[in-house]
Write a protein that holds these residues in place. Structure first.
Motif, PDB file in Angstrom:
ATOM      1  N   SER A   1      20.899 -31.099  28.100  1.00 58.96           N
ATOM      2  CA  SER A   1      19.788 -30.572  27.292  1.00 58.96           C
ATOM      3  C   SER A   1      19.378 -29.196  27.804  1.00 58.96           C
ATOM      4  N   ASN A   2      19.123 -28.313  26.851  1.00 58.95           N
ATOM      5  CA  ASN A   2      18.763 -26.953  27.287  1.00 58.95           C
ATOM      6  C   ASN A   2      17.660 -26.348  26.442  1.00 58.95           C
ATOM      7  N   SER A   3      17.003 -27.186  25.650  1.00 56.62           N
ATOM      8  CA  SER A   3      15.964 -26.626  24.785  1.00 56.62           C
ATOM      9  C   SER A   3      14.995 -27.737  24.392  1.00 56.62           C
ATOM     10  N   GLY A   4      13.743 -27.380  24.212  1.00 60.64           N
ATOM     11  CA  GLY A   4      12.755 -28.379  23.788  1.00 60.64           C
ATOM     12  C   GLY A   4      12.283 -29.231  24.954  1.00 60.64           C
ATOM     13  N   LYS A   5      11.994 -30.523  24.636  1.00 58.59           N
ATOM     14  CA  LYS A   5      11.381 -31.382  25.659  1.00 58.59           C
ATOM     15  C   LYS A   5      12.455 -31.983  26.563  1.00 58.59           C
ATOM     16  N   THR A   6      13.087 -31.125  27.342  1.00 64.03           N
ATOM     17  CA  THR A   6      14.230 -31.573  28.150  1.00 64.03           C
ATOM     18  C   THR A   6      13.804 -32.571  29.224  1.00 64.03           C
ATOM     19  N   ARG A   7      12.635 -32.338  29.824  1.00 69.18           N
ATOM     20  CA  ARG A   7      12.228 -33.237  30.926  1.00 69.18           C
ATOM     21  C   ARG A   7      11.924 -34.629  30.398  1.00 69.18           C
ATOM     22  N   GLN A   8      11.269 -34.667  29.261  1.00 67.27           N
ATOM     23  CA  GLN A   8      10.942 -35.969  28.654  1.00 67.27           C
ATOM     24  C   GLN A   8      12.228 -36.732  28.339  1.00 67.27           C
ATOM     25  N   PHE A   9      13.205 -36.040  27.758  1.00 70.58           N
ATOM     26  CA  PHE A   9      14.486 -36.678  27.411  1.00 70.58           C
ATOM     27  C   PHE A   9      15.175 -37.188  28.676  1.00 70.58           C
ATOM     28  N   ARG A  10      15.204 -36.337  29.712  1.00 65.97           N
ATOM     29  CA  ARG A  10      15.891 -36.691  30.967  1.00 65.97           C
ATOM     30  C   ARG A  10      15.234 -37.905  31.627  1.00 65.97           C
ATOM     31  N   GLN A  11      13.900 -37.872  31.686  1.00 65.14           N
ATOM     32  CA  GLN A  11      13.189 -38.979  32.359  1.00 65.14           C
ATOM     33  C   GLN A  11      13.405 -40.289  31.607  1.00 65.14           C
ATOM     34  N   GLN A  12      13.373 -40.211  30.290  1.00 64.07           N
ATOM     35  CA  GLN A  12      13.583 -41.438  29.502  1.00 64.07           C
ATOM     36  C   GLN A  12      15.009 -41.960  29.694  1.00 64.07           C
ATOM     37  N   LEU A  13      15.960 -41.013  29.747  1.00 62.32           N
ATOM     38  CA  LEU A  13      17.364 -41.405  29.956  1.00 62.32           C
ATOM     39  C   LEU A  13      17.507 -42.138  31.298  1.00 62.32           C
ATOM     40  N   ILE A  14      16.908 -41.576  32.326  1.00 59.89           N
ATOM     41  CA  ILE A  14      17.028 -42.189  33.666  1.00 59.89           C
ATOM     42  C   ILE A  14      16.295 -43.531  33.706  1.00 59.89           C
ATOM     43  N   ASP A  15      15.188 -43.633  32.997  1.00 54.12           N
ATOM     44  CA  ASP A  15      14.468 -44.918  32.916  1.00 54.12           C
ATOM     45  C   ASP A  15      15.339 -45.978  32.263  1.00 54.12           C
ATOM     46  N   GLU A  16      16.106 -45.575  31.247  1.00 52.76           N
ATOM     47  CA  GLU A  16      16.746 -46.583  30.387  1.00 52.76           C
ATOM     48  C   GLU A  16      18.207 -46.861  30.677  1.00 52.76           C
ATOM     49  N   THR A  17      18.946 -45.872  31.175  1.00 53.77           N
ATOM     50  CA  THR A  17      20.391 -46.132  31.301  1.00 53.77           C
ATOM     51  C   THR A  17      20.776 -46.587  32.710  1.00 53.77           C
ATOM     52  N   PRO A  18      21.659 -47.586  32.791  1.00 55.84           N
ATOM     53  CA  PRO A  18      22.160 -47.984  34.113  1.00 55.84           C
ATOM     54  C   PRO A  18      23.349 -47.145  34.560  1.00 55.84           C
ATOM     55  N   LEU A  19      23.828 -46.238  33.676  1.00 55.43           N
ATOM     56  CA  LEU A  19      24.988 -45.406  34.024  1.00 55.43           C
ATOM     57  C   LEU A  19      24.546 -44.254  34.930  1.00 55.43           C
ATOM     58  N   MET A  20      25.531 -43.655  35.623  1.00 52.32           N
ATOM     59  CA  MET A  20      25.228 -42.459  36.416  1.00 52.32           C
ATOM     60  C   MET A  20      24.724 -41.368  35.474  1.00 52.32           C
ATOM     61  N   VAL A  21      23.736 -40.626  35.926  1.00 51.61           N
ATOM     62  CA  VAL A  21      23.232 -39.508  35.119  1.00 51.61           C
ATOM     63  C   VAL A  21      23.467 -38.203  35.873  1.00 51.61           C
ATOM     64  N   GLY A  22      24.107 -37.270  35.184  1.00 50.38           N
ATOM     65  CA  GLY A  22      24.327 -35.942  35.757  1.00 50.38           C
ATOM     66  C   GLY A  22      23.647 -34.880  34.915  1.00 50.38           C
ATOM     67  N   THR A  23      23.334 -33.746  35.542  1.00 54.95           N
ATOM     68  CA  THR A  23      22.741 -32.627  34.796  1.00 54.95           C
ATOM     69  C   THR A  23      23.301 -31.311  35.338  1.00 54.95           C
ATOM     70  N   VAL A  24      23.014 -30.237  34.606  1.00 58.56           N
ATOM     71  CA  VAL A  24      23.335 -28.883  35.074  1.00 58.56           C
ATOM     72  C   VAL A  24      22.008 -28.125  35.073  1.00 58.56           C
ATOM     73  N   PRO A  25      21.311 -28.067  36.207  1.00 55.14           N
ATOM     74  CA  PRO A  25      19.969 -27.468  36.216  1.00 55.14           C
ATOM     75  C   PRO A  25      19.947 -26.040  35.669  1.00 55.14           C
ATOM     76  N   MET A  26      21.040 -25.316  35.832  1.00 56.85           N
ATOM     77  CA  MET A  26      21.072 -23.922  35.351  1.00 56.85           C
ATOM     78  C   MET A  26      20.868 -23.862  33.832  1.00 56.85           C
ATOM     79  N   TYR A  27      21.369 -24.873  33.110  1.00 57.22           N
ATOM     80  CA  TYR A  27      21.197 -24.882  31.643  1.00 57.22           C
ATOM     81  C   TYR A  27      19.710 -25.005  31.287  1.00 57.22           C
ATOM     82  N   ASP A  28      19.037 -25.783  32.122  1.00 60.16           N
ATOM     83  CA  ASP A  28      17.648 -26.132  31.823  1.00 60.16           C
ATOM     84  C   ASP A  28      16.684 -25.033  32.277  1.00 60.16           C
ATOM     85  N   ALA A  29      17.164 -24.169  33.208  1.00 57.41           N
ATOM     86  CA  ALA A  29      16.251 -23.262  33.918  1.00 57.41           C
ATOM     87  C   ALA A  29      15.502 -22.316  32.978  1.00 57.41           C
TER      88      ALA A  29
END
Ligand code: SF4
Length: 444
Positions: free
Chosen positions: A109-137
């Motif tokens: 995610s690189n636009s809009g409510k990225t933190r909300q999306f990320r936090q919800q993803l981590i709350d809900e998925t049992p899979l490994m979660v990766g990100t690229v902080p530079m995209y979000d910066a």
């Protein structure tokens, strides 16, 4: 009596080096049919990474091992993007990733409510979660690229770590020395990594060294605090066959190898990212060189795509490269969809890309002799030999797909399919061995 306090064990690598087997190591061992000590030894020396942020562990994530002797893992990319911000569509993709056997989801995610999306993803998925902080910066700090400071970038990394991201792609290896090689030797497709191109632009305009390289130790402190695995980004991965295995790619790989050692010394787990685009006959050598230069750190690759002209079918060009790369030593495949180079993938693209990559990973696991990798293939052989269609669906990677196609085209001769009907080779030979009549419908 000693007054020295013992160093605090936080990361999987800390525990492994202290001789302790964590619940995550046990879970990986069980799933991979390996002894827990086999996992611990390889986590201790960096050949296996278990990307599992301590925050995500508390939310109930499953532990996945990436590296030597383990099954090849598969990642699905998704996330809300500036041009097509549709969170509902991205959640459909999350569901596909979970239901069809992905091991990891990278939230790009690189636009809009990225933190909300990320936090919800981590709350809900049992899979490994990766990100690229530079995209979000840029969106997170609400600043143009060149106004971003080192502190801004590290604040974004810390936010992702606090949220529970298990692995972060950080382009630490593109330093001034690598960019000098790039500018001196030239390339056909220049830099095609999104994060790498942003950092290159930032370095060129500000004149500064890559902050993720210059302040790597500070980055390691954040990663250690949460057990974030650093996925060392390959800014200079080849974007076309012409650029593969060139001086720039190799120069960056040498830097990544040095950074691996520094990360391990700080108790931080590492993976290294790789190509890109590469001719089929160059892939095995590239995998071996990476493993050598990066001291057997787990290798995470994007394909590679074995031709540049499969536009619209790049899940296939990448799956061919993925099977070769994984059977030659790569440990983790990032999926590629039919939309690659064209547009943001839709849900069907995600499914097609995931299945192509899973087939590549599975084919490689059979070649790599991963324990029990071939069991289901042998069961499928038995089911086909008996023309036991229900058993076949149970062996298939996606049971529903095969069953649907079979039922849409009913065979006139019981037990066969409409491909050969009465001339079904399996049926004929079964009848020979049973000593029964081989009726081909021409006897009357
Ligand atoms: S009819 Fe042909 S394709 Fe179908 S099961 Fe028999 S041999 Fe296989």
């Amino acid at each position: 009596m000693s007054t020295q306090t013992e160093p605090k064990l936080v990361t999987q690598i800390d525990f492994a080096r202290a001789g302790q087997i964590t619940p995550q190591m046990k879970e990986v061992a069980e799933r991979e049919h390996r002894d827990p000590e086999y996992i611990r030894e390889r986590v201790a020396d960096g050949r296996i990474a278990i990307p599992a942020n301590i925050v995500h562990i508390k939310k109930g994530m499953r532990a996945f091992g990436v590296g030597e002797g383990l099954s090849t893992k598969v990642n699905v990319n998704l996330g809300i993007s500036g041009d097509k911000a549709d969170a509902a569509e991205e959640w459909k993709k999350v569901k596909i990733a979970e239901d069809f056997g992905a091991d990891a989801i990278m939230d790009l995610s690189n636009s809009g409510k990225t933190r909300q999306f990320r936090q919800q993803l981590i709350d809900e998925t049992p899979l490994m979660v990766g990100t690229v902080p530079m995209y979000d910066a840029i969106g997170y700090m609400e600043k143009p690229l060149v106004k971003l400071t080192k502190d801004d970038l590290f604040e974004v990394v810390r936010a992702h770590a606090e949220d529970g991201v298990d692995f972060m792609t950080i382009h630490c290896g593109i330093n001034k020395s690598v960019t000098k090689t790039f500018k001196e030797t030239g390339r056909l497709m220049n830099i095609v990594s999104r994060g790498g191109s942003l950092l290159f632009g930032w370095m060129e305009v500000t004149g500064n060294e890559n902050p993720f390289y210059e302040y790597f130790d500070e980055l390691l402190e954040i990663c250690h605090e949460y057990d974030v695995t650093i996925s060392l980004g390959d800014s200079c991965r080849p974007g076309c066959l012409y650029d593969s295995n060139d001086a720039t790619e190799t120069a960056e790989m040498i830097e990544l190898g040095k950074l691996c050692k520094r990360a391990w010394a700080a108790g931080v787990q590492v993976m290294v990212e790789g190509p890109g685009h590469m001719a089929l006959d160059e892939i095995a050598a590239n995998m071996k060189l990476q493993k050598r230069l990066c001291h057997n750190a787990p290798f995470y690759v994007l394909g590679p795509l074995v031709t540049d002209i499969g536009v619209g079918y790049d899940h296939i060009t990448a799956a061919i490269g993925g099977a070769i790369s994984a059977s030659s030593g790569a440990d983790f495949l990032c999926y590629v969809t039919p939309a690659e180079h064209l547009c943001l993938p839709n849900a069907q693209d995600v499914l097609d890309g995931l299945m192509a990559t899973k087939i590549a990973a599975h084919a490689a696991d059979i070649a790599k002799k991963v324990p029990h990798a071939r069991d289901m293939d042998d069961k499928m052989g038995q089911a086909r030999r008996k023309l036991d269609w229900d058993a076949m669906w149970k062996c298939a990677l996606v049971p529903v797909t095969g069953k649907k196609r079979y039922e849409e085209s009913p065979a006139a001769t019981e037990g066969t399919c409409t491909m050969c009907g009465k001339m079904c080779a399996v049926r004929t030979v079964n009848k020979v061995f049973e000593g029964t009549t081989i009726d081909l419908g021409m006897e009357d």
